[in-house]
Design an enzyme around this catalytic site. Structure first.
Site, PDB file in Angstrom:
ATOM      1  N   ASP A 167      16.112  33.226 111.240  1.00  0.00           N
ATOM      2  CA  ASP A 167      15.978  32.294 112.351  1.00  0.00           C
ATOM      3  C   ASP A 167      17.356  31.881 112.859  1.00  0.00           C
ATOM      4  O   ASP A 167      17.675  30.698 112.964  1.00  0.00           O
ATOM      5  CB  ASP A 167      15.171  31.067 111.931  1.00  0.00           C
ATOM      6  CG  ASP A 167      14.881  30.122 113.088  1.00  0.00           C
ATOM      7  OD1 ASP A 167      14.856  30.589 114.250  1.00  0.00           O
ATOM      8  OD2 ASP A 167      14.703  28.911 112.850  1.00  0.00           O
ATOM      9  N   GLN A 175      11.115  29.002 105.953  1.00  0.00           N
ATOM     10  CA  GLN A 175      11.884  27.766 105.945  1.00  0.00           C
ATOM     11  C   GLN A 175      11.143  26.674 105.158  1.00  0.00           C
ATOM     12  O   GLN A 175      10.526  25.776 105.729  1.00  0.00           O
ATOM     13  CB  GLN A 175      12.141  27.312 107.385  1.00  0.00           C
ATOM     14  CG  GLN A 175      13.035  28.292 108.140  1.00  0.00           C
ATOM     15  CD  GLN A 175      13.054  28.076 109.636  1.00  0.00           C
ATOM     16  OE1 GLN A 175      12.017  27.804 110.237  1.00  0.00           O
ATOM     17  NE2 GLN A 175      14.216  28.215 110.248  1.00  0.00           N
ATOM     18  N   ARG A 192      25.652  17.604 114.146  1.00  0.00           N
ATOM     19  CA  ARG A 192      24.426  17.580 114.928  1.00  0.00           C
ATOM     20  C   ARG A 192      23.318  17.935 113.950  1.00  0.00           C
ATOM     21  O   ARG A 192      23.287  19.019 113.384  1.00  0.00           O
ATOM     22  CB  ARG A 192      24.512  18.577 116.083  1.00  0.00           C
ATOM     23  CG  ARG A 192      23.256  18.662 116.945  1.00  0.00           C
ATOM     24  CD  ARG A 192      22.381  19.765 116.446  1.00  0.00           C
ATOM     25  NE  ARG A 192      21.266  20.042 117.340  1.00  0.00           N
ATOM     26  CZ  ARG A 192      20.247  20.835 117.012  1.00  0.00           C
ATOM     27  NH1 ARG A 192      20.196  21.413 115.834  1.00  0.00           N
ATOM     28  NH2 ARG A 192      19.287  21.051 117.859  1.00  0.00           N
ATOM     29  N   ASP A 209      19.801  18.902 112.703  1.00  0.00           N
ATOM     30  CA  ASP A 209      18.562  19.571 113.087  1.00  0.00           C
ATOM     31  C   ASP A 209      17.367  18.843 112.475  1.00  0.00           C
ATOM     32  O   ASP A 209      17.401  18.426 111.318  1.00  0.00           O
ATOM     33  CB  ASP A 209      18.622  21.020 112.584  1.00  0.00           C
ATOM     34  CG  ASP A 209      17.461  21.862 113.056  1.00  0.00           C
ATOM     35  OD1 ASP A 209      17.283  21.980 114.281  1.00  0.00           O
ATOM     36  OD2 ASP A 209      16.738  22.412 112.206  1.00  0.00           O
ATOM     37  N   LEU A 244      12.383  14.466 108.729  1.00  0.00           N
ATOM     38  CA  LEU A 244      12.669  14.779 107.327  1.00  0.00           C
ATOM     39  C   LEU A 244      11.662  14.139 106.383  1.00  0.00           C
ATOM     40  O   LEU A 244      11.237  14.757 105.402  1.00  0.00           O
ATOM     41  CB  LEU A 244      14.087  14.319 106.962  1.00  0.00           C
ATOM     42  CG  LEU A 244      15.232  14.919 107.787  1.00  0.00           C
ATOM     43  CD1 LEU A 244      16.582  14.456 107.237  1.00  0.00           C
ATOM     44  CD2 LEU A 244      15.155  16.433 107.806  1.00  0.00           C
ATOM     45  N   GLU A 291      18.953  15.573 116.533  1.00  0.00           N
ATOM     46  CA  GLU A 291      17.949  16.294 117.312  1.00  0.00           C
ATOM     47  C   GLU A 291      16.656  15.478 117.172  1.00  0.00           C
ATOM     48  O   GLU A 291      15.850  15.714 116.284  1.00  0.00           O
ATOM     49  CB  GLU A 291      17.745  17.718 116.789  1.00  0.00           C
ATOM     50  CG  GLU A 291      16.760  18.507 117.650  1.00  0.00           C
ATOM     51  CD  GLU A 291      16.297  19.790 116.991  1.00  0.00           C
ATOM     52  OE1 GLU A 291      16.273  20.831 117.659  1.00  0.00           O
ATOM     53  OE2 GLU A 291      15.928  19.745 115.804  1.00  0.00           O
TER      54      GLU A 291
END
Length: 371
Positions: A131, A230, A277, A279, A284, A317
């Site tokens: 990815d 992931q 930055r 993600d 989370l 983000e």
């Protein structure tokens, strides 16, 4: 053919001049009709058979008192194709056909000349690259295709000498399946990584389709954040509906996951990073319906950074600025997942808004066009 009814002599237009005579003919037509233009010469687009060169374009602009800019490059770059400010792009290629950190370092003067004072690097860590690098195998190591940790330190040092800050992309929500953490978490025997990831208590329990079972030796299904490759790191559940395997954010194992990512951030700061930055910053902690748990989570990290690294910038983000700023981020990275964001500012033209999913304004008025 150019529709002159779309042009306005009270506006300024950019004309990009490349390898053929058509662009010069267009430029000449606009100048003769007294349109307000400025010129960018893309000299790496020029071919060997081109009848244009930089001196010709420069001389034309000087004779007509036109603002003139040159975008530098060479024939080798032209043959490779298009280039963007990403570490892996060919413009920054020093490793086979893939760009790297040293390639970016070599282009810092160009970036400075364009007026930029900061750059954001997409993930450059060791990765399985399923990815685009957002499936990390080692957060403490630059991927071989991009260089070495020493190359990153050199990039930051030279960037700082030129007044440019370096922001690093932090993939905080998940890792690769090939990450050593995950491999150890898959084991049947308990270890320090058993709860580093979110696992159900039975390989058949896929928790409303959010988990993947039958992958590991342990009897459980791991939660994925996006793609199957992931696995989600375990920062806890704000609202627990299956207590046999869900842990609260205050659980020591969840706190350890958080501590590890603070260590990762501090490691790259020691090498020269000026900010991060993050993600998936808002997601989370799982089942956090009102967002209070994740805001508390990031406020704690902001407190640490204010004390130890006050010049470091934190960018989320999140796409919800009021929440992100309340959580302690300095900047929210807006994408159109919560609000239309930039689409409401720049993409409401009728021809782009056929399904009527964008609301707001158009960047272009009906009288404007792009040449």
């Amino acid at each position: 053919m150019l529709d002159e009814s779309l042009l306005d002599k009270n506006r300024k237009y950019l004309v990009g001049v490349s390898g053929g005579v058509d662009s010069m003919a267009l430029l000449d037509m606009l100048v003769k009709k007294a349109y307000n233009v400025f010129v960018v010469h893309y000299n790496y687009h020029f071919r060997e058979d081109s009848d244009l060169d930089e001196n010709l374009v420069r001389s034309y602009c000087q004779n007509h008192h036109l603002p003139f800019y040159v975008r530098q490059g060479d024939k080798k770059e032209y043959q490779k194709g298009n280039f963007e400010m990403l570490a892996r792009e060919k413009r920054y290629a020093f490793y086979k056909e893939i760009g790297d950190l040293n390639g970016i370092t070599e282009k810092l003067n160009y970036i400075k000349d364009m007026g930029f004072t900061a750059i954001w690097l997409n993930p450059f860590y060791e990765s399985s690259y399923r990815d685009g690098g957002y499936d990390v195998t080692d957060f403490y190591k630059v991927g071989k295709r991009y260089g070495t940790n020493a190359d990153f330190k050199r990039l930051c040092t030279i960037a700082h000498q030129k007044g440019i800050k370096v922001c690093v992309d932090l993939v905080a929500g998940h890792t690769s399946l090939e990450c050593e953490w995950f491999k150890k978490s898959c084991c049947t025997e308990k270890n320090e990584y058993t709860n580093r990831y979110v696992w159900t208590d039975n390989w058949l329990n896929i928790y409303n389709g959010e988990c993947i079972g039958g992958y590991a030796q342990r009897n459980g299904a791991y939660m994925k954040n996006f793609f199957y490759c992931q696995p989600a790191l375990n920062y806890g559940f704000a609202n627990i509906d299956e207590p046999s395997w869900q842990l609260p954010p205050e659980h020591p194992d969840c706190r350890e996951t958080k501590r590890e990512f603070i260590n990762i951030m501090e490691y790259w700061i020691t090498l020269g990073a000026d900010g991060f930055r993050v993600d998936l910053a808002a997601s989370l902690i799982k089942n956090d319906y009102d967002g209070r748990a994740i805001i508390k989570f990031w406020r704690e990290i902001r407190t640490i950074f204010d004390e130890k690294y006050p010049e470091c910038v934190l960018i989320s983000e999140w796409s919800h600025p009021s929440h992100a700023i309340a959580a302690g981020f300095h900047i929210d990275f807006l994408i159109h997942t919560v609000f239309p964001a930039y689409t409401s500012l720049f993409r409401a033209e009728d021809e782009r808004n056929v399904p009527r999913i964008f609301f707001g304004n158009s960047f272009l008025t009906p009288e404007e066009t792009v040449i």
